[in-house]
Design a protein around this motif. Structure first.
Motif, PDB file in Angstrom:
ATOM      1  N   ASP A   6      12.671   7.793   2.352  1.00  0.00           N
ATOM      2  CA  ASP A   6      13.298   8.210   1.115  1.00  0.00           C
ATOM      3  C   ASP A   6      14.281   7.138   0.692  1.00  0.00           C
ATOM      4  N   SER A   7      13.924   6.349  -0.298  1.00  0.00           N
ATOM      5  CA  SER A   7      14.797   5.281  -0.753  1.00  0.00           C
ATOM      6  C   SER A   7      15.805   5.821  -1.737  1.00  0.00           C
ATOM      7  N   VAL A   8      16.976   5.201  -1.716  1.00  0.00           N
ATOM      8  CA  VAL A   8      18.041   5.594  -2.627  1.00  0.00           C
ATOM      9  C   VAL A   8      17.935   4.727  -3.864  1.00  0.00           C
ATOM     10  N   SER A   9      17.690   5.324  -4.970  1.00  0.00           N
ATOM     11  CA  SER A   9      17.479   4.567  -6.203  1.00  0.00           C
ATOM     12  C   SER A   9      18.801   4.231  -6.845  1.00  0.00           C
ATOM     13  N   GLY A  10      18.913   3.002  -7.352  1.00  0.00           N
ATOM     14  CA  GLY A  10      20.082   2.592  -8.092  1.00  0.00           C
ATOM     15  C   GLY A  10      20.047   3.132  -9.504  1.00  0.00           C
ATOM     16  N   ASN A  11      21.140   2.954 -10.233  1.00  0.00           N
ATOM     17  CA  ASN A  11      21.189   3.426 -11.600  1.00  0.00           C
ATOM     18  C   ASN A  11      20.234   2.626 -12.467  1.00  0.00           C
ATOM     19  N   ARG A  12      19.418   3.310 -13.276  1.00  0.00           N
ATOM     20  CA  ARG A  12      18.476   2.642 -14.153  1.00  0.00           C
ATOM     21  C   ARG A  12      18.548   3.289 -15.520  1.00  0.00           C
ATOM     22  N   SER A  13      18.102   2.555 -16.508  1.00  0.00           N
ATOM     23  CA  SER A  13      18.067   3.091 -17.856  1.00  0.00           C
ATOM     24  C   SER A  13      17.129   4.286 -17.910  1.00  0.00           C
ATOM     25  N   ALA A  14      17.499   5.265 -18.733  1.00  0.00           N
ATOM     26  CA  ALA A  14      16.672   6.462 -18.832  1.00  0.00           C
ATOM     27  C   ALA A  14      15.312   6.167 -19.408  1.00  0.00           C
TER      28      ALA A  14
ATOM     29  N   GLU B 162       0.835  -1.191   0.000  1.00  0.00           N
ATOM     30  CA  GLU B 162       0.000   0.000   0.000  1.00  0.00           C
ATOM     31  C   GLU B 162       0.876   1.249   0.000  1.00  0.00           C
ATOM     32  N   PHE B 163       0.332   2.321  -0.532  1.00  0.00           N
ATOM     33  CA  PHE B 163       0.995   3.618  -0.479  1.00  0.00           C
ATOM     34  C   PHE B 163       0.229   4.508   0.496  1.00  0.00           C
ATOM     35  N   ARG B 164       0.914   4.979   1.511  1.00  0.00           N
ATOM     36  CA  ARG B 164       0.316   5.870   2.492  1.00  0.00           C
ATOM     37  C   ARG B 164       1.211   7.081   2.666  1.00  0.00           C
ATOM     38  N   ARG B 165       0.625   8.236   2.532  1.00  0.00           N
ATOM     39  CA  ARG B 165       1.364   9.489   2.647  1.00  0.00           C
ATOM     40  C   ARG B 165       2.546   9.520   1.693  1.00  0.00           C
ATOM     41  N   GLY B 166       2.315   8.958   0.510  1.00  0.00           N
ATOM     42  CA  GLY B 166       3.342   8.975  -0.521  1.00  0.00           C
ATOM     43  C   GLY B 166       4.459   7.983  -0.314  1.00  0.00           C
ATOM     44  N   GLU B 167       4.327   7.080   0.651  1.00  0.00           N
ATOM     45  CA  GLU B 167       5.376   6.112   0.931  1.00  0.00           C
ATOM     46  C   GLU B 167       4.846   4.695   0.748  1.00  0.00           C
ATOM     47  N   GLU B 168       5.714   3.825   0.267  1.00  0.00           N
ATOM     48  CA  GLU B 168       5.341   2.440   0.032  1.00  0.00           C
ATOM     49  C   GLU B 168       5.550   1.621   1.290  1.00  0.00           C
TER      50      GLU B 168
END
Length: 630
Positions: A524-532, A419-425
């Motif tokens: 706030d999760s730190v996102s890994g490198n992903r394709s654009a 679920e997403f609550r207050r913008g967080e998963e």
């Protein structure tokens, strides 16, 4: 037996065993950029010889490369490799470069070199009988000049192969034309085979065997999955991008003819249909069809069950809108992830999903054996990762327990969905249970090591990468249990940040509350490198299953069962199902479980007519936690 090697810890290197098969074996070796070569191995061949052949035929440099077979890295000995196996040649991290060209096998002379036909099925399962019939029809049509036609929808490459009358018989999806794969024909490129893909827990080039796995798990055609197999297939229509082949791919000519390219691909029977579920009202869908597809989706943790991959066929052709229809589920390439993911179940809010399971459906669920299923997939798809099989085992156990307690399909699906609550998963209830089970098992394992009178220097308590914030108060890792209508967690969970080159399937999680009074949420999760060009955001992994040894995995599963049973019985209690108001005969019932070092005893009042229950008392490891025994 060769399959025994798949039971060792994940990520191991394989150096061989003492038993070797006799005779030759047919294998299919694929480079990380999509090149494929079929070859025959005899008992004396080794990994170095396989790499050398690839260099000669495909002009592929083999220095600083690794030959992999599922979770195994083949150092030299190939005795574990069975007939029709799929191997992957990857460059080591320090030598990986997306600009390095690979000359794809081209021309009909290559078919003669590897002595292959236009289509070869990988595997010898008896379930592939229908696929063999389709292959024979298609090969006849190809010889008669009936070429396949490309599929224009979707993000990956797909092709309709036809019979001599021009009728579509099968849809073929090359693994190196998946989204982000090197030869994707629609511009979604940027990764090599084996790297994290559209879903970070499903690697690029591995959706094909997942399609086959879904078909093999659909026993007795219960969910109506079309016959599917993994094949090596050769044709000029396939796409090879310029940067990969070093040529102008399909537009280039050789001896006045288009080049032929060999691919590893999923091969699925094409099912004529009238529309998909997105074009039709769901009210006419049979309850049994929705239930059966939902049962399969839960078992395989399908992360992509949307309306577009549910085909709808009219059962009769009387022209009436309200006529009976049947559903055909397709596109299972994003099932069986390597860690717990957030599934997507289109059916979760359909009215049919809220109707209780029928007796036949409950009998089918009860008959499911996740350990048998895992062994079957090891035999039929030896390249499958052990982590995928653990997800299958965990989700099947979850399905059997929840259905046995009377939950309907929608309730089970909701317990698995984030679920997403207050913008967080937030993690799903299934993930919270797994997190508690993992931490409880860790604590018990540590206690065992501490209490051991003569610990061995090698016997260290294993870690599950669970870290506690020192600023918070340490709490009981097991109790209390509160599930069903609110998610509570017992501690902070942090997953290690891994690089894509190390096959990272998770992302770090931060700012998770330790308080039992707060819901577990994602900061706030730190996102890994992903394709654009990535269209789907990389989801966090709250629970990994690949980091446990066999013994740790068994202890985790047993602990998970106990916590799940407690959660389900408390859910009944919160619904206010009081025994004094039931008006039916009651009896006292005790359920207990024990294995390794975790034991539990639960006393229940059971309503025999309606299957309702109230908790009288709970005892864990000899300690009274709730209530009072009579």
């Amino acid at each position: 037996m060769a399959v025994a090697v798949f039971k060792s810890p994940i990520g191991r290197e394989y150096h061989g065993n003492d038993r070797k098969p006799t005779g030759t074996r047919r294998v299919f070796v694929q480079t990380e950029s999509g090149c494929v070569l079929g070859m025959d191995l005899d008992r004396n061949d080794n990994a170095h010889m396989v790499k050398r052949r690839l260099q000669i035929v495909l002009n592929v440099p083999y220095d600083e490369t690794s030959l992999t077979f599922g979770d195994m890295v083949l150092k030299n000995d190939l005795s574990a490799i069975r007939n029709d196996s799929h191997l992957l040649l990857t460059r080591n991290i320090m030598h990986r470069s997306s600009s390095t060209p690979c000359l794809s096998p081209s021309g009909r002379d290559v078919q003669q070199r590897d002595r292959s036909g236009p289509i070869e099925i990988l595997g010898q399962s008896s379930r592939f009988a229908r696929t063999k019939e389709l292959v024979n029809e298609i090969v006849t049509a190809l010889k008669a000049g009936v070429d396949p036609i490309p599929v224009h929808g979707g993000l990956g490459g797909g092709y309709y192969f036809r019979n001599s009358r021009g009728e579509c018989l099968a849809i073929v999806k090359p693994t190196d034309e998946e989204p982000f794969a090197p030869n994707n024909p629609k511009g979604f490129v940027g990764k090599t085979l084996g790297q994290p893909g559209l879903k970070r827990s499903v690697r690029v080039g591995e959706t094909g065997f997942r399609e086959v796995a879904a078909y093999l798990l659909d026993y007795d055609h219960f969910a109506n999955v079309p016959p599917t197999a993994l094949v090596k297939i050769t044709h000029s229509i396939f796409n090879v991008n310029d940067g990969v082949s070093g040529t102008n791919s399909n537009n280039s000519k050789q001896d006045g003819k288009k080049k032929h390219f060999s691919k590893i691909a999923s091969f699925q029977q094409f099912i004529p249909h009238d529309f998909d579920a997105s074009d039709h009202g769901t009210s006419s869908f049979p309850v049994s069809a929705v239930h059966r597809i939902g049962i399969l989706d839960i078992r395989i943790l399908n992360t992509d069950r949307h309306a577009g991959n549910l085909l709808v066929r009219k059962v009769n052709d009387d022209g009436k809108f309200g006529q009976r229809v049947e559903l055909v589920p397709i596109d299972h390439g994003l099932c069986l992830p390597e860690c717990l993911e957030d599934p997507y179940f289109e059916w979760i809010h359909w009215p049919q999903a809220s109707i209780p399971f029928s007796e036949d459906e409950l009998e089918y669920i009860e008959s499911l054996d996740p350990y048998h299923d895992s062994e079957m997939l090891r035999n039929e798809l030896p390249m499958i990762h052990e982590a995928c099989l653990r997800v299958l085992t965990l989700c099947t156990i979850f399905l059997k327990e929840t259905a046995g307690y009377g939950l309907c399909l929608s309730e089970i699906g909701e317990m698995m969905t984030r679920e997403f609550r207050r913008g967080e998963e937030e993690p799903s209830e299934l993930e919270v249970l797994c997190m508690e089970a993992k931490q409880a098992a860790t604590e018990k394992q540590r206690e065992t090591v501490v209490l051991s009178p003569k610990p061995s220097p090698q016997e260290d308590g294993f870690q599950f990468e669970i870290e506690c914030d020192d600023s918070e108060t340490t709490i009981n890792p097991i109790l209390p249990f509160h599930f069903g209508f609110g998610r509570n967690v017992l501690s902070k969970l942090q997953e290690e940040d891994e690089t894509e080159e190390d096959f990272a399937l998770t992302e770090p999680i931060s700012n998770i509350s330790m308080s039992l009074k707060k819901n577990l949420s994602l900061g706030d999760s730190v996102s890994g490198n992903r394709s654009a060009g990535e269209l789907l955001p990389a989801s966090a992994s709250f629970v990994k299953v690949a980091d446990m040894t066999d013994e740790e995995w068994a202890l985790f599963l047993e602990t998970f069962r106990g916590l799940l049973q407690l959660a389900l019985t408390e859910q009944y209690e919160r619904k206010g199902q009081k025994n004094e108001n039931s008006g039916v005969k009651m009896k006292i019932f005790e359920t207990c479980g024990f294995k390794h070092i975790c034991t539990w005893l639960v006393g229940l009042i059971i309503d025999e007519k309606h299957g309702r229950s109230n908790i009288l008392y709970v005892i864990i490891n000899g300690q009274l936690i709730k209530g009072k025994p009579n």
